[in-house]
Design an enzyme around this catalytic site. Sequence first.
Site, PDB file in Angstrom:
ATOM      1  N   THR A  92      -5.274   3.028  -5.313  1.00  0.00           N
ATOM      2  CA  THR A  92      -4.451   3.604  -4.252  1.00  0.00           C
ATOM      3  C   THR A  92      -4.054   2.543  -3.242  1.00  0.00           C
ATOM      4  OG1 THR A  92      -4.265   5.515  -2.771  1.00  0.00           O
ATOM      5  CG2 THR A  92      -6.366   4.352  -2.746  1.00  0.00           C
ATOM      6  N   ASN A  93      -3.342   2.978  -2.205  1.00  0.00           N
ATOM      7  CA  ASN A  93      -2.872   2.128  -1.127  1.00  0.00           C
ATOM      8  C   ASN A  93      -3.541   2.550   0.162  1.00  0.00           C
ATOM      9  OD1 ASN A  93      -0.596   0.210  -1.265  1.00  0.00           O
ATOM     10  ND2 ASN A  93       0.364   1.825  -2.438  1.00  0.00           N
ATOM     11  N   ARG A  94      -3.621   1.657   1.121  1.00  0.00           N
ATOM     12  CA  ARG A  94      -4.142   2.063   2.435  1.00  0.00           C
ATOM     13  C   ARG A  94      -3.052   2.809   3.188  1.00  0.00           C
ATOM     14  NH1 ARG A  94      -7.283  -2.586   5.601  1.00  0.00           N
ATOM     15  NH2 ARG A  94      -7.315  -0.973   7.187  1.00  0.00           N
ATOM     16  N   SER A  95      -3.140   4.102   3.199  1.00  0.00           N
ATOM     17  CA  SER A  95      -2.180   4.897   3.968  1.00  0.00           C
ATOM     18  C   SER A  95      -2.834   6.206   4.349  1.00  0.00           C
ATOM     19  CB  SER A  95      -0.931   5.179   3.126  1.00  0.00           C
ATOM     20  OG  SER A  95      -0.146   6.179   3.740  1.00  0.00           O
TER      21      SER A  95
END
Length: 210
Positions: free
Chosen positions: A23-26
Amino acid sequence: MKKHFLITAGPTHEPLDPVRYLTNRSSGKMGYALAGAAAHEGHRVTLISGPCELDVPTGVDFIPVETAAEMYEAVKRYIGKSDIAIFAAAVADYRPAHVPDQKIKKTGDTLTIEFIKNPDILGSAREVFGYQGTLIGFAAETENVEKNARVKLQKKGCDFVVANDVSRKDIGFDSSENEVALIFAEHTEPLPKADKYQLSLDIIERALAI
Ligand code: CTP
Ligand code: CA
């Protein structure tokens, strides 16, 4: 005049196997603030969101998705109905080339996974989906923020790009505040540091003026 907004938000989850994902940091806060602010101002809002821990703002049509491929399909389906599309999602740029049916076992001392590129959803809006409404992207940059954001503006056919310096520790990501600049083809408009709801009101105002 009341408009129809399409907003993408949050990260995407790209499965590695049945129990893991990339995943992405969001946090999704920026996209949800945009959706909430637009709905509060009486606009119609379709919020297409990756997995987030946030409450869905009232009065918003909510389309939950998990992967970039699912977000692509949802945007393709709904974007034609919108007047203003804002792409705030942190989409995973790559996904594993092969997702095994069974859990990956820790048999080796190293693990190599091959990734393939996900479709660029914002980059497909004009050329693939034939979208003619107002198009706003975000640019997450750690260096040469304005220059890199302007390249994205041109490449993806945006009316403006919200440039975000993600190297700054005091703002962004999980924070409820951010400091961004709006990058237009011919000029840049820095916005003062503010909470994400106030920034949303500013972004919506600029979008409505196009
Ligand atoms: N975006 C998208 N689909 C992707 C990747 C990005 O819709 N597969 C959108 C994001 O929602 C954002 C904009 O494109 O509005 C820019 O995202 P960013 O990650 O900053 O840029 P990329 O084009 O992915 O380039 P890079 O990550 O290499 O800087
Ligand atoms: Ca990216």
